[in-house]
Design an enzyme around this catalytic site. Structure first.
Site, PDB file in Angstrom:
ATOM      1  N   TRP A   1     -45.051 -18.390   5.620  1.00  0.00           N
ATOM      2  CA  TRP A   1     -44.564 -17.248   4.834  1.00  0.00           C
ATOM      3  C   TRP A   1     -44.043 -17.717   3.495  1.00  0.00           C
ATOM      4  CZ3 TRP A   1     -46.770 -13.251   6.476  1.00  0.00           C
ATOM      5  CH2 TRP A   1     -46.895 -12.972   7.838  1.00  0.00           C
TER       6      TRP A   1
ATOM      7  N   ASP B   1     -36.006 -14.376   1.760  1.00  0.00           N
ATOM      8  CA  ASP B   1     -36.777 -13.598   2.727  1.00  0.00           C
ATOM      9  C   ASP B   1     -36.034 -13.724   4.060  1.00  0.00           C
ATOM     10  OD1 ASP B   1     -38.546 -12.666   4.659  1.00  0.00           O
ATOM     11  OD2 ASP B   1     -40.227 -13.947   4.052  1.00  0.00           O
TER      12      ASP B   1
ATOM     13  N   LYS C   1     -39.072  -7.080  12.776  1.00  0.00           N
ATOM     14  CA  LYS C   1     -38.647  -8.181  13.634  1.00  0.00           C
ATOM     15  C   LYS C   1     -37.323  -7.860  14.324  1.00  0.00           C
ATOM     16  CE  LYS C   1     -42.165 -10.365  11.873  1.00  0.00           C
ATOM     17  NZ  LYS C   1     -42.163 -11.105  10.618  1.00  0.00           N
TER      18      LYS C   1
HETATM   19  C1  PLP Z   1     -43.291 -11.399   9.515  1.00  0.00           C
HETATM   20  C2  PLP Z   1     -42.787 -12.099   8.304  1.00  0.00           C
HETATM   21  C3  PLP Z   1     -43.268 -11.780   7.014  1.00  0.00           C
HETATM   22  C4  PLP Z   1     -44.373 -10.779   6.767  1.00  0.00           C
HETATM   23  O1  PLP Z   1     -43.907  -9.519   6.873  1.00  0.00           O
HETATM   24  P1  PLP Z   1     -44.864  -8.235   6.600  1.00  0.00           P
HETATM   25  O2  PLP Z   1     -43.873  -7.123   6.690  1.00  0.00           O
HETATM   26  O3  PLP Z   1     -45.899  -8.236   7.676  1.00  0.00           O
HETATM   27  O4  PLP Z   1     -45.454  -8.386   5.243  1.00  0.00           O
HETATM   28  C5  PLP Z   1     -42.719 -12.440   5.937  1.00  0.00           C
HETATM   29  N1  PLP Z   1     -41.760 -13.359   6.096  1.00  0.00           N
HETATM   30  C6  PLP Z   1     -41.284 -13.701   7.319  1.00  0.00           C
HETATM   31  C7  PLP Z   1     -40.213 -14.726   7.434  1.00  0.00           C
HETATM   32  C8  PLP Z   1     -41.788 -13.074   8.452  1.00  0.00           C
HETATM   33  O5  PLP Z   1     -41.316 -13.396   9.665  1.00  0.00           O
END
Ligand code: PLP
Length: 356
Positions: free
Chosen positions: A99, A166, A190
């Site tokens: 990511w 993030d 998540k």
């Molecule tokens: C799942 C995830 C993403 C991607 O998220 P989307 O909403 O599918 O774009 C980005 N960063 C992390 C750390 C993730 O776990």
């Protein structure tokens, strides 16, 4: 048979959230209409949006000067929207996984990107330390929890330049000192809501410093000014997010979540360390994720990987197959996962050990 949901995302949500969403799909706030068929400008939904924003602020103790936004597009859209809004010339990134890598790729579209450190040399199984953050960067970007590999930055660091994170997979799992960040974002699927809504926490005074023209829809300013109602927000996921926020509040807030999450992850890491069949993929305890616990078979039992997965799945352990880039197993222990599910998984690991 009871199913224990260890999926990495979309992932388990509190029963409270599911129950209230089910009711709102039938009859939302006594309107006689479904949440799926009501105007986002109705007073009933406007109240939901406002409550979700203020409860988010309350739970994370977000200081004055910050805004909470609920947008579409997922965390992946923020990989490009963040540099578009914040990067004039140069940014710095910590590469802790796939990511982070995707975020780096997008930032390069807008200027110079310095990758200050990377753990790619050992398949992202640790968090790099002792790197230097360049003082001429417009911001420094980190991924606090690396969902795929099971590493986590569990403390809010000091950065000489504005810090961006993030937090897709560890938001609301612990208290965060939001004042150390200018921007925090993540997909909600998540730890908060069904897929479809993205949370953004942005410090207002960081905006308006870049020369480029920013498309209206990608400008944080637009969404601040319109209270996340510039266009139609993801109504149902925002409603679900509000239910989860209420559930967190009523269950002791993020401090209580942190305590419970620690209890769950410590028990599971202990079992992985103890059980003769398994070994952890993350060796440094400090780097181990509280949210996503990863492990593999010990070499001498390698051929039992598939049979163990089948055995555990038959016992109701759902979603424990590791990501294809790591292999082995991954159990995600998000806020809503009960301690009982971790104990059940440990029970299955011990049963299987005694048969091997
Ligand atoms: C799942 C995830 C993403 C991607 O998220 P989307 O909403 O599918 O774009 C980005 N960063 C992390 C750390 C993730 O776990």
């Amino acid at each position: 048979m009871k199913k224990h949901n260890f999926y990495a995302g979309p992932a388990i949500l509190p029963e409270f959230t599911i129950k209230n969403v089910r009711e709102a799909v039938r009859d939302f706030a006594g309107t006689g209409l479904s949440i799926m068929e009501i105007s986002h400008r109705s007073k009933e939904f406007t109240a939901v949006m406002e409550q979700a924003q203020s409860l988010f602020k309350e739970l994370l103790d977000i200081p004055e000067g910050y805004h909470v936004l609920f947008l579409g597009g997922g965390a992946s859209t923020q990989f490009t929207v963040a540099p578009m809004n914040l990067m004039q010339r140069k940014s710095a990134y910590l590469n802790t996984g796939a990511w982070a890598g995707k975020a780096i790729k997008e930032a390069k579209l807008y200027g110079e990107v310095e990758v200050v450190a990377s753990s790619e040399d050992r398949n992202f199984s640790y968090i790099p330390k002792g790197y230097k953050i360049p003082e001429d960067a417009d911001y420094f970007h980190i991924t606090t929890n690396n969902t795929i590999y099971g590493t986590e930055i569990k403390e809010d660091m000091d950065s000489p330049v504005p810090l961006v994170a993030d937090m897709s997979s560890d938001i609301l799992s612990r208290p965060v000192d939001v004042s150390k960040y200018v921007l925090i974002y993540g997909g909600a699927q998540k730890n908060l809501a069904p897929a479809g809504v993205t949370f953004v926490i942005v410090r207002e005074d960081i905006l308006g410093k870049v020369d480029r023209k920013i498309p209206t829809i990608f400008n944080y300013r637009t969404h601040i000014d319109k209270g996340s109602m510039f266009n139609t927000p993801p109504v149902l996921p925002v409603y679900a997010a509000l239910q989860t926020l209420i559930w967190i509040r009523d269950n002791g807030g993020v401090e209580a979540m942190q305590k419970r999450n620690h209890e769950k992850s410590s028990l599971l890491y202990e079992e992985i360390d103890r059980n003769k069949l398994f070994k952890p993929t993350i060796l440094h305890e400090d780097d181990r994720s509280v949210m996503n616990v990863c492990w593999v078979m010990n070499e001498e039992y390698a051929e039992l990987e598939k049979p163990f997965l089948e055995y555990a799945t038959a016992k109701g352990m759902i979603g424990i197959k590791g990501h294809r880039s790591v292999g082995g197993f991954r159990a995600s222990l998000y806020n809503a996962l009960p301690l009982g599910s971790v104990k059940a998984l440990i029970g299955v690991m011990q049963e299987y050990e005694s048969k091997a």
